[in-house]
Enzyme design. Sequence first.
Site, PDB file in Angstrom:
ATOM      1  N   ASP A   5      17.937  27.578  30.741  1.00 52.05           N
ATOM      2  CA  ASP A   5      19.158  27.785  31.530  1.00 52.05           C
ATOM      3  C   ASP A   5      20.359  27.752  30.589  1.00 52.05           C
ATOM      4  OD1 ASP A   5      17.599  27.680  33.806  1.00 52.05           O
ATOM      5  OD2 ASP A   5      18.141  25.617  34.305  1.00 52.05           O
ATOM      6  N   ASP A  25      14.495  27.453  49.478  1.00 49.19           N
ATOM      7  CA  ASP A  25      15.522  26.684  48.745  1.00 49.19           C
ATOM      8  C   ASP A  25      16.902  26.814  49.385  1.00 49.19           C
ATOM      9  OD1 ASP A  25      13.583  25.908  46.885  1.00 49.19           O
ATOM     10  OD2 ASP A  25      14.058  27.531  45.497  1.00 49.19           O
ATOM     11  N   ASP A  54       9.219  30.072  49.572  1.00 54.64           N
ATOM     12  CA  ASP A  54      10.082  28.960  49.157  1.00 54.64           C
ATOM     13  C   ASP A  54      11.543  29.387  49.248  1.00 54.64           C
ATOM     14  OD1 ASP A  54      10.752  26.505  48.010  1.00 54.64           O
ATOM     15  OD2 ASP A  54      10.650  27.308  45.983  1.00 54.64           O
ATOM     16  N   HIS A  65       8.825  22.432  49.423  1.00 55.46           N
ATOM     17  CA  HIS A  65       7.433  22.541  48.979  1.00 55.46           C
ATOM     18  C   HIS A  65       6.477  21.781  49.904  1.00 55.46           C
ATOM     19  CE1 HIS A  65       8.912  23.425  44.609  1.00 55.46           C
ATOM     20  NE2 HIS A  65       9.391  24.259  45.501  1.00 55.46           N
ATOM     21  N   GLU A  73       6.346  17.686  39.848  1.00 54.74           N
ATOM     22  CA  GLU A  73       6.768  18.342  41.099  1.00 54.74           C
ATOM     23  C   GLU A  73       5.653  19.250  41.605  1.00 54.74           C
ATOM     24  OE1 GLU A  73      10.497  20.371  40.798  1.00 54.74           O
ATOM     25  OE2 GLU A  73      10.176  21.521  42.643  1.00 54.74           O
ATOM     26  N   ASP A 126      18.026  21.155  44.859  1.00 54.65           N
ATOM     27  CA  ASP A 126      17.334  22.298  44.258  1.00 54.65           C
ATOM     28  C   ASP A 126      17.367  23.416  45.287  1.00 54.65           C
ATOM     29  OD1 ASP A 126      15.935  24.033  42.777  1.00 54.65           O
ATOM     30  OD2 ASP A 126      14.000  23.048  42.963  1.00 54.65           O
ATOM     31  N   GLU A 135       9.775  17.941  46.608  1.00 53.31           N
ATOM     32  CA  GLU A 135      10.801  18.878  47.094  1.00 53.31           C
ATOM     33  C   GLU A 135      10.591  19.135  48.574  1.00 53.31           C
ATOM     34  OE1 GLU A 135      11.997  22.412  44.886  1.00 53.31           O
ATOM     35  OE2 GLU A 135      11.911  23.563  46.753  1.00 53.31           O
ATOM     36  N   HIS A 137      16.945  23.523  32.925  1.00 52.34           N
ATOM     37  CA  HIS A 137      15.785  23.930  32.128  1.00 52.34           C
ATOM     38  C   HIS A 137      16.312  24.252  30.726  1.00 52.34           C
ATOM     39  CE1 HIS A 137      14.630  25.247  36.224  1.00 52.34           C
ATOM     40  NE2 HIS A 137      13.403  24.946  35.853  1.00 52.34           N
ATOM     41  N   MET A 164      18.835  14.752  34.420  1.00 53.04           N
ATOM     42  CA  MET A 164      17.464  15.278  34.405  1.00 53.04           C
ATOM     43  C   MET A 164      17.417  16.593  33.628  1.00 53.04           C
ATOM     44  SD  MET A 164      15.555  17.892  35.968  1.00 53.04           S
ATOM     45  CE  MET A 164      15.473  18.273  37.716  1.00 53.04           C
ATOM     46  N   LYS A 182       3.844  21.971  44.364  1.00 52.47           N
ATOM     47  CA  LYS A 182       4.150  23.105  45.248  1.00 52.47           C
ATOM     48  C   LYS A 182       2.808  23.748  45.593  1.00 52.47           C
ATOM     49  CE  LYS A 182       7.128  27.182  45.477  1.00 52.47           C
ATOM     50  NZ  LYS A 182       8.087  28.029  44.770  1.00 52.47           N
ATOM     51  N   ASP A 208      14.022  16.650  44.998  1.00 49.14           N
ATOM     52  CA  ASP A 208      14.657  17.964  45.148  1.00 49.14           C
ATOM     53  C   ASP A 208      14.969  18.180  46.626  1.00 49.14           C
ATOM     54  OD1 ASP A 208      14.456  18.404  42.463  1.00 49.14           O
ATOM     55  OD2 ASP A 208      13.104  20.132  42.599  1.00 49.14           O
TER      56      ASP A 208
HETATM   57  C1  GLT Z   1      12.312  26.551  40.160  1.00 49.44           C
HETATM   58  C2  GLT Z   1      11.457  25.904  41.201  1.00 49.44           C
HETATM   59  C3  GLT Z   1      11.911  24.545  41.520  1.00 49.44           C
HETATM   60  C4  GLT Z   1      11.773  23.582  40.392  1.00 49.44           C
HETATM   61  C5  GLT Z   1      12.647  23.923  39.257  1.00 49.44           C
HETATM   62  C6  GLT Z   1      12.332  22.995  38.098  1.00 49.44           C
HETATM   63  S1  GLT Z   1      12.606  25.563  38.814  1.00 49.44           S
HETATM   64  O1  GLT Z   1      13.558  26.895  40.709  1.00 49.44           O
HETATM   65  O2  GLT Z   1      11.473  26.720  42.370  1.00 49.44           O
HETATM   66  O3  GLT Z   1      11.288  24.013  42.645  1.00 49.44           O
HETATM   67  O4  GLT Z   1      12.197  22.318  40.837  1.00 49.44           O
HETATM   68  O5  GLT Z   1      11.465  23.581  37.194  1.00 49.44           O
HETATM   69 MN    MN Z   2      11.670  25.327  46.005  1.00 49.81          MN
HETATM   70 MN    MN Z   3      12.199  22.064  42.960  1.00 48.43          MN
END
Ligand code: GLT
Ligand code: MN
Ligand code: MN
Length: 393
Positions: free
Chosen positions: A61, A261, A259, A224, A185, A291, A221, A58, A92, A187, A249
């Site tokens: 970041d 991750d 979420d 998500h 993306e 991600d 993702e 980002h 990216m 979610k 992702d």
């Molecule tokens: C954030 C989010 C992710 C996105 C990222 C890109 S930022 O961590 O939870 O799913 O992919 O903006």
């Molecule tokens: Mn996520």
């Molecule tokens: Mn993501």
Amino acid sequence: MTDFTPRPDDHFTFGLWTFGNPGRDPFGEAVRPAPTLDSIERWLGVLAEAGAYGVNLHDNDLVPFGAASAERDRIVARFRRALETSGLRVPMATTNLFSHPVFKDGAFTSADARVRAFALDKCMRGIELGVELGAEVYVFWGGREGAEVNAAKDPRDGIARYRQCIDYLCAFCRDRGYDLRFALEAKPNEPRGDIFLPTTGAMLAFIETLADPAMVGVNPEVAHEQMAGLDTSHAVAQALDAGKLFHIDLNGQKPGRFDQDLRFGSEDIKGAFFLVKLLEDARWQGMRHFDAHAYRTEDERGVRDFAVGCMRTYNILRHKARRFAEDAEIQQLLAELAPAEPALEEAMQAYSSASAERLGAVACALDVDAIGARGLGYERLDQLVMELLMGVR
Ligand code: GLT
Ligand code: MN
Ligand code: MN
């Protein structure tokens, strides 16, 4: 013994926000130090040595929110030197449109034109940064684009504003001659109560309403789609079918949670396998981006273990996908599912009154009760896949 060691041509990437995740959560403070330019530089070396291809970021970041342009240029120059030293690429980039309080009720979908203008300007600067670093894909994750209070906005306005902003940024890239593709993306919720365009399927439909749909694809993702109760590999298959899988992702997620991750493949190993199999069978050329972040229990060494784990699991599952293709028993079961019917296949190619007549003649003679009574062997098939994954086959 097969070698699962990650290599740059596996095209594995990590976000600066992933290995740099300090482990803060809604109930607890950071457990690892926040990233600094020094630590980012060190991590580029660690990831390169571990076999990664690149890092993604980002805008904030790397460059703090509100940094003056001289400060921005100094940081970017140093980061570019670190990229050169490590050999890592930045395939990216994306914009942080969610952390600052100005985005608390959305960025592109805010009712307040000042917020949308600020978001657009921030994206244009973020795109310049991404292009400068060599990015070919620009991701949009609209984490704040949603609502808790439906009385506050008509969702049709939200979607129309979203469209206007994406169209605006596509035109910006064309004007500048940037060879960049956008990846949206989805979610379903978190941090908003509900997020607009909540699934990859919704994004795919939205893309067709844009002024330049060819420039825009999706970034599904794993976590998500699972949060929405969906099968990620089905969403990814639809994106592949539409020629719209511009990025992905990869991570892990338990059902029915926030979420998470998690490290790729650490949960739902069968789901992870079928996703890898899909990407590999499709010979998809994109980056295998993780991600995800390390558990909150981990120190720097644990974060490296996390990163290596993501990459090794992908390579192991790719190897399992090859074994699936070579497994005579599995392939025999699959062949039996689709008995050869060349005349029917031909008749169904395309409608014509003649083909419909040929199709009808065969269809009315079929023994549908016998077809309906036939067992399909899925218990055996699935068990064979499980045994393959569990390493006893
Ligand atoms: C954030 C989010 C992710 C996105 C990222 C890109 S930022 O961590 O939870 O799913 O992919 O903006
Ligand atoms: Mn996520
Ligand atoms: Mn993501």
